[in-house]
Design an enzyme around this catalytic site. Structure first.
Site, PDB file in Angstrom:
ATOM      1  N   SER A  99      13.309 -43.993   5.041  1.00 34.07           N
ATOM      2  CA  SER A  99      13.206 -43.223   6.287  1.00 34.07           C
ATOM      3  C   SER A  99      12.984 -41.745   5.976  1.00 34.07           C
ATOM      4  O   SER A  99      12.217 -41.060   6.668  1.00 34.07           O
ATOM      5  CB  SER A  99      14.494 -43.366   7.107  1.00 34.07           C
ATOM      6  OG  SER A  99      14.666 -44.678   7.519  1.00 34.07           O
ATOM      7  N   HIS A 107      12.886 -51.867   6.588  1.00 39.89           N
ATOM      8  CA  HIS A 107      14.054 -52.345   7.355  1.00 39.89           C
ATOM      9  C   HIS A 107      13.724 -53.644   8.098  1.00 39.89           C
ATOM     10  O   HIS A 107      14.512 -54.588   8.098  1.00 39.89           O
ATOM     11  CB  HIS A 107      14.481 -51.298   8.403  1.00 39.89           C
ATOM     12  CG  HIS A 107      14.990 -50.008   7.838  1.00 39.89           C
ATOM     13  ND1 HIS A 107      14.585 -48.776   8.295  1.00 39.89           N
ATOM     14  CD2 HIS A 107      15.879 -49.759   6.846  1.00 39.89           C
ATOM     15  CE1 HIS A 107      15.208 -47.825   7.621  1.00 39.89           C
ATOM     16  NE2 HIS A 107      15.988 -48.395   6.729  1.00 39.89           N
ATOM     17  N   ARG A 151      16.478 -51.755  -2.918  1.00 35.71           N
ATOM     18  CA  ARG A 151      15.074 -51.554  -3.291  1.00 35.71           C
ATOM     19  C   ARG A 151      14.875 -51.396  -4.779  1.00 35.71           C
ATOM     20  O   ARG A 151      14.012 -51.965  -5.384  1.00 35.71           O
ATOM     21  CB  ARG A 151      14.516 -50.307  -2.579  1.00 35.71           C
ATOM     22  CG  ARG A 151      14.325 -50.484  -1.105  1.00 35.71           C
ATOM     23  CD  ARG A 151      14.134 -49.159  -0.438  1.00 35.71           C
ATOM     24  NE  ARG A 151      15.275 -48.281  -0.708  1.00 35.71           N
ATOM     25  CZ  ARG A 151      15.427 -47.084  -0.209  1.00 35.71           C
ATOM     26  NH1 ARG A 151      14.510 -46.582   0.567  1.00 35.71           N
ATOM     27  NH2 ARG A 151      16.504 -46.360  -0.492  1.00 35.71           N
ATOM     28  N   LYS A 200      24.874 -36.503   9.802  1.00 36.01           N
ATOM     29  CA  LYS A 200      23.513 -36.237   9.328  1.00 36.01           C
ATOM     30  C   LYS A 200      22.749 -35.485  10.405  1.00 36.01           C
ATOM     31  O   LYS A 200      23.030 -35.630  11.577  1.00 36.01           O
ATOM     32  CB  LYS A 200      22.794 -37.556   9.073  1.00 36.01           C
ATOM     33  CG  LYS A 200      23.185 -38.224   7.772  1.00 36.01           C
ATOM     34  CD  LYS A 200      22.301 -39.428   7.562  1.00 36.01           C
ATOM     35  CE  LYS A 200      22.590 -40.113   6.248  1.00 36.01           C
ATOM     36  NZ  LYS A 200      21.803 -41.325   6.087  1.00 36.01           N
TER      37      LYS A 200
HETATM   38  O1  PNS Z   1      21.096 -45.858   6.521  1.00 32.33           O
HETATM   39  P1  PNS Z   1      22.194 -45.444   5.599  1.00 32.33           P
HETATM   40  O2  PNS Z   1      22.474 -43.973   5.722  1.00 32.33           O
HETATM   41  O3  PNS Z   1      21.965 -45.870   4.188  1.00 32.33           O
HETATM   42  O4  PNS Z   1      23.520 -46.233   6.098  1.00 32.33           O
HETATM   43  C1  PNS Z   1      24.778 -45.913   5.604  1.00 32.33           C
HETATM   44  C2  PNS Z   1      25.857 -46.540   6.498  1.00 32.33           C
HETATM   45  C3  PNS Z   1      25.639 -46.162   7.926  1.00 32.33           C
HETATM   46  C4  PNS Z   1      25.822 -48.037   6.354  1.00 32.33           C
HETATM   47  C5  PNS Z   1      27.239 -46.013   5.993  1.00 32.33           C
HETATM   48  O5  PNS Z   1      27.212 -44.639   5.920  1.00 32.33           O
HETATM   49  C6  PNS Z   1      28.381 -46.452   6.908  1.00 32.33           C
HETATM   50  O6  PNS Z   1      28.788 -47.577   6.884  1.00 32.33           O
HETATM   51  N1  PNS Z   1      28.878 -45.508   7.748  1.00 32.33           N
HETATM   52  C7  PNS Z   1      29.958 -45.745   8.666  1.00 32.33           C
HETATM   53  C8  PNS Z   1      31.232 -45.044   8.217  1.00 32.33           C
HETATM   54  C9  PNS Z   1      31.940 -45.843   7.144  1.00 32.33           C
HETATM   55  O7  PNS Z   1      32.376 -46.957   7.332  1.00 32.33           O
HETATM   56  N2  PNS Z   1      32.050 -45.219   5.948  1.00 32.33           N
HETATM   57  C10 PNS Z   1      32.636 -45.841   4.789  1.00 32.33           C
HETATM   58  C11 PNS Z   1      31.619 -46.666   4.042  1.00 32.33           C
HETATM   59  S1  PNS Z   1      32.232 -47.120   2.472  1.00 32.33           S
END
Ligand code: PNS
Length: 164
Positions: free
Chosen positions: A131, A20, A93, A44
Protein backbone atom coordinates in the site's frame (compact mmCIF):
# COMPACT_ATOMS: atom_id res chain seq x y z
CA UNK A 1 -10.88 -28.39 10.72
CA UNK A 2 -13.73 -26.81 12.69
CA UNK A 3 -16.71 -26.24 10.40
CA UNK A 4 -17.69 -22.85 11.86
CA UNK A 5 -14.22 -21.30 11.87
CA UNK A 6 -14.08 -17.55 11.21
CA UNK A 7 -10.81 -16.31 9.74
CA UNK A 8 -9.93 -12.67 10.34
CA UNK A 9 -7.70 -10.83 7.87
CA UNK A 10 -6.68 -7.61 9.66
CA UNK A 11 -4.88 -4.62 8.25
CA UNK A 12 -4.93 -0.92 7.54
CA UNK A 13 -5.56 -1.42 3.79
CA UNK A 14 -4.60 2.15 2.96
CA UNK A 15 -5.44 1.52 0.14
CA UNK A 16 -6.39 -2.11 -0.62
CA UNK A 17 -4.09 -3.54 -3.32
CA UNK A 18 -4.39 -6.48 -5.71
CA UNK A 19 -2.04 -8.32 -3.35
CA UNK A 20 -4.57 -7.99 -0.51
CA UNK A 21 -7.41 -9.18 -2.75
CA UNK A 22 -5.29 -12.16 -3.83
CA UNK A 23 -4.79 -13.17 -0.16
CA UNK A 24 -8.51 -12.71 0.60
CA UNK A 25 -9.39 -14.93 -2.38
CA UNK A 26 -7.06 -17.66 -1.12
CA UNK A 27 -8.42 -17.42 2.44
CA UNK A 28 -12.01 -17.55 1.12
CA UNK A 29 -11.23 -20.88 -0.57
CA UNK A 30 -9.90 -22.38 2.67
CA UNK A 31 -12.24 -20.99 5.36
CA UNK A 32 -16.05 -20.99 5.42
CA UNK A 33 -16.13 -17.36 6.56
CA UNK A 34 -13.53 -14.61 6.23
CA UNK A 35 -13.80 -11.21 7.89
CA UNK A 36 -11.57 -8.46 6.52
CA UNK A 37 -11.02 -6.28 9.58
CA UNK A 38 -9.87 -2.74 8.88
CA UNK A 39 -8.20 -0.75 11.65
CA UNK A 40 -9.31 2.71 12.66
CA UNK A 41 -6.78 5.51 12.18
CA UNK A 42 -4.99 4.99 15.48
CA UNK A 43 -1.29 5.57 14.87
CA UNK A 44 -0.77 6.20 11.19
CA UNK A 45 -1.24 9.10 8.89
CA UNK A 46 -3.64 7.41 6.57
CA UNK A 47 -4.28 8.61 3.03
CA UNK A 48 -7.88 7.36 3.27
CA UNK A 49 -10.44 7.63 6.05
CA UNK A 50 -11.82 4.47 7.60
CA UNK A 51 -15.08 4.98 5.70
CA UNK A 52 -13.21 5.26 2.38
CA UNK A 53 -11.14 2.15 3.08
CA UNK A 54 -14.26 0.21 4.09
CA UNK A 55 -16.08 1.24 0.95
CA UNK A 56 -13.13 0.44 -1.40
CA UNK A 57 -12.64 -2.96 0.24
CA UNK A 58 -16.37 -3.82 0.18
CA UNK A 59 -16.53 -3.08 -3.53
CA UNK A 60 -13.35 -5.05 -4.23
CA UNK A 61 -14.54 -8.26 -2.53
CA UNK A 62 -18.23 -8.07 -3.39
CA UNK A 63 -18.01 -11.18 -5.60
CA UNK A 64 -16.71 -13.33 -2.73
CA UNK A 65 -19.85 -14.40 -0.92
CA UNK A 66 -18.21 -15.78 2.24
CA UNK A 67 -16.19 -12.58 2.81
CA UNK A 68 -17.43 -9.76 5.04
CA UNK A 69 -15.72 -6.43 5.61
CA UNK A 70 -15.69 -4.81 9.03
CA UNK A 71 -13.60 -2.48 11.18
CA UNK A 72 -12.14 -2.57 14.65
CA UNK A 73 -10.37 -0.32 17.11
CA UNK A 74 -8.18 -1.39 20.01
CA UNK A 75 -6.44 -4.73 20.23
CA UNK A 76 -6.94 -7.32 17.52
CA UNK A 77 -7.24 -10.09 20.14
CA UNK A 78 -10.16 -8.23 21.78
CA UNK A 79 -11.88 -8.03 18.40
CA UNK A 80 -11.30 -11.77 17.92
CA UNK A 81 -12.96 -12.39 21.31
CA UNK A 82 -15.89 -10.22 20.30
CA UNK A 83 -16.62 -12.18 17.14
CA UNK A 84 -15.68 -15.58 18.56
CA UNK A 85 -12.67 -16.19 16.35
CA UNK A 86 -9.18 -17.48 17.10
CA UNK A 87 -7.74 -17.43 13.60
CA UNK A 88 -5.78 -14.57 12.02
CA UNK A 89 -4.77 -14.61 8.35
CA UNK A 90 -1.78 -12.56 7.20
CA UNK A 91 -0.02 -12.34 3.86
CA UNK A 92 3.68 -13.07 3.71
CA UNK A 93 5.46 -11.59 0.71
CA UNK A 94 9.15 -11.85 1.31
CA UNK A 95 11.76 -12.44 3.94
CA UNK A 96 11.55 -8.76 4.86
CA UNK A 97 7.97 -9.27 6.14
CA UNK A 98 8.97 -12.18 8.29
CA UNK A 99 10.41 -10.51 11.39
CA UNK A 100 7.50 -8.12 11.87
CA UNK A 101 4.91 -10.81 11.18
CA UNK A 102 6.64 -13.35 13.45
CA UNK A 103 6.76 -10.83 16.30
CA UNK A 104 3.11 -9.89 15.84
CA UNK A 105 1.93 -13.52 15.64
CA UNK A 106 3.77 -14.49 18.81
CA UNK A 107 2.63 -11.37 20.66
CA UNK A 108 -0.99 -12.01 19.70
CA UNK A 109 -0.62 -15.57 20.98
CA UNK A 110 0.81 -14.22 24.25
CA UNK A 111 -2.15 -11.87 24.58
CA UNK A 112 -4.70 -14.60 23.79
CA UNK A 113 -3.55 -18.17 24.29
CA UNK A 114 -5.52 -20.01 21.63
CA UNK A 115 -4.88 -17.55 18.77
CA UNK A 116 -3.34 -18.98 15.62
CA UNK A 117 -1.92 -16.94 12.74
CA UNK A 118 -2.03 -18.53 9.31
CA UNK A 119 0.30 -17.09 6.67
CA UNK A 120 -0.63 -17.19 3.02
CA UNK A 121 1.64 -16.25 0.13
CA UNK A 122 0.25 -14.09 -2.64
CA UNK A 123 0.81 -14.77 -6.31
CA UNK A 124 4.41 -14.10 -7.25
CA UNK A 125 3.46 -11.01 -9.23
CA UNK A 126 2.33 -9.29 -6.01
CA UNK A 127 5.37 -10.01 -3.86
CA UNK A 128 6.79 -6.54 -4.52
CA UNK A 129 3.50 -4.72 -3.96
CA UNK A 130 2.53 -2.69 -0.88
CA UNK A 131 0.00 0.00 0.00
CA UNK A 132 2.81 2.42 0.85
CA UNK A 133 4.33 1.98 -2.61
CA UNK A 134 0.97 2.56 -4.27
CA UNK A 135 0.50 5.72 -2.18
CA UNK A 136 3.95 7.00 -3.16
CA UNK A 137 3.60 6.21 -6.88
CA UNK A 138 0.11 7.74 -6.96
CA UNK A 139 1.14 10.91 -5.15
CA UNK A 140 4.11 11.37 -7.50
CA UNK A 141 1.97 11.00 -10.61
CA UNK A 142 3.13 7.51 -11.63
CA UNK A 143 1.11 4.70 -13.19
CA UNK A 144 -0.42 2.33 -10.64
CA UNK A 145 -3.56 1.09 -12.44
CA UNK A 146 -2.35 -2.54 -12.52
CA UNK A 147 -1.64 -2.68 -8.80
CA UNK A 148 -5.07 -1.96 -7.33
CA UNK A 149 -8.72 -2.97 -7.84
CA UNK A 150 -10.78 -0.78 -10.18
CA UNK A 151 -12.72 0.94 -7.38
CA UNK A 152 -9.48 1.86 -5.63
CA UNK A 153 -7.99 3.26 -8.83
CA UNK A 154 -11.06 5.44 -9.37
CA UNK A 155 -10.99 6.65 -5.76
CA UNK A 156 -7.30 7.61 -5.89
CA UNK A 157 -7.73 9.37 -9.22
CA UNK A 158 -10.68 11.39 -7.89
CA UNK A 159 -8.65 12.35 -4.79
CA UNK A 160 -5.75 13.39 -7.03
CA UNK A 161 -8.04 15.68 -9.04
CA UNK A 162 -9.26 17.34 -5.87
CA UNK A 163 -5.67 18.07 -4.90
CA UNK A 164 -4.70 19.81 -8.16
O1 PNS B 1 -1.76 -3.34 7.42
P1 PNS B 1 -0.82 -3.48 8.57
O2 PNS B 1 -0.38 -2.12 9.06
O3 PNS B 1 0.33 -4.39 8.29
O4 PNS B 1 -1.67 -4.17 9.76
C1 PNS B 1 -1.17 -4.24 11.06
C2 PNS B 1 -2.31 -4.60 12.02
C3 PNS B 1 -3.46 -3.67 11.85
C4 PNS B 1 -2.76 -6.02 11.77
C5 PNS B 1 -1.73 -4.50 13.47
O5 PNS B 1 -1.13 -3.28 13.65
C6 PNS B 1 -2.82 -4.69 14.53
O6 PNS B 1 -3.26 -5.78 14.77
N1 PNS B 1 -3.26 -3.57 15.15
C7 PNS B 1 -4.27 -3.57 16.18
C8 PNS B 1 -3.67 -3.27 17.55
C9 PNS B 1 -3.03 -4.51 18.14
O7 PNS B 1 -3.67 -5.51 18.40
N2 PNS B 1 -1.70 -4.43 18.35
C10 PNS B 1 -0.91 -5.53 18.85
C11 PNS B 1 -0.48 -6.44 17.73
S1 PNS B 1 0.75 -7.55 18.28
Amino acid sequence: MKKDIIAVYPGSFDPPTNGHIDIIGRAAKIFPKVIVAITHNYNKNHMFTLEERLSMMKESVSAMKNVKVSSFSGLLVDYLNEINSFCIVRGLRALSDFEYEFQMALMNRKLKKNVETIFLMPDQEYTFLSSSMVREIASLGGQFKNFVPKSVYKKIMSKRKLNV
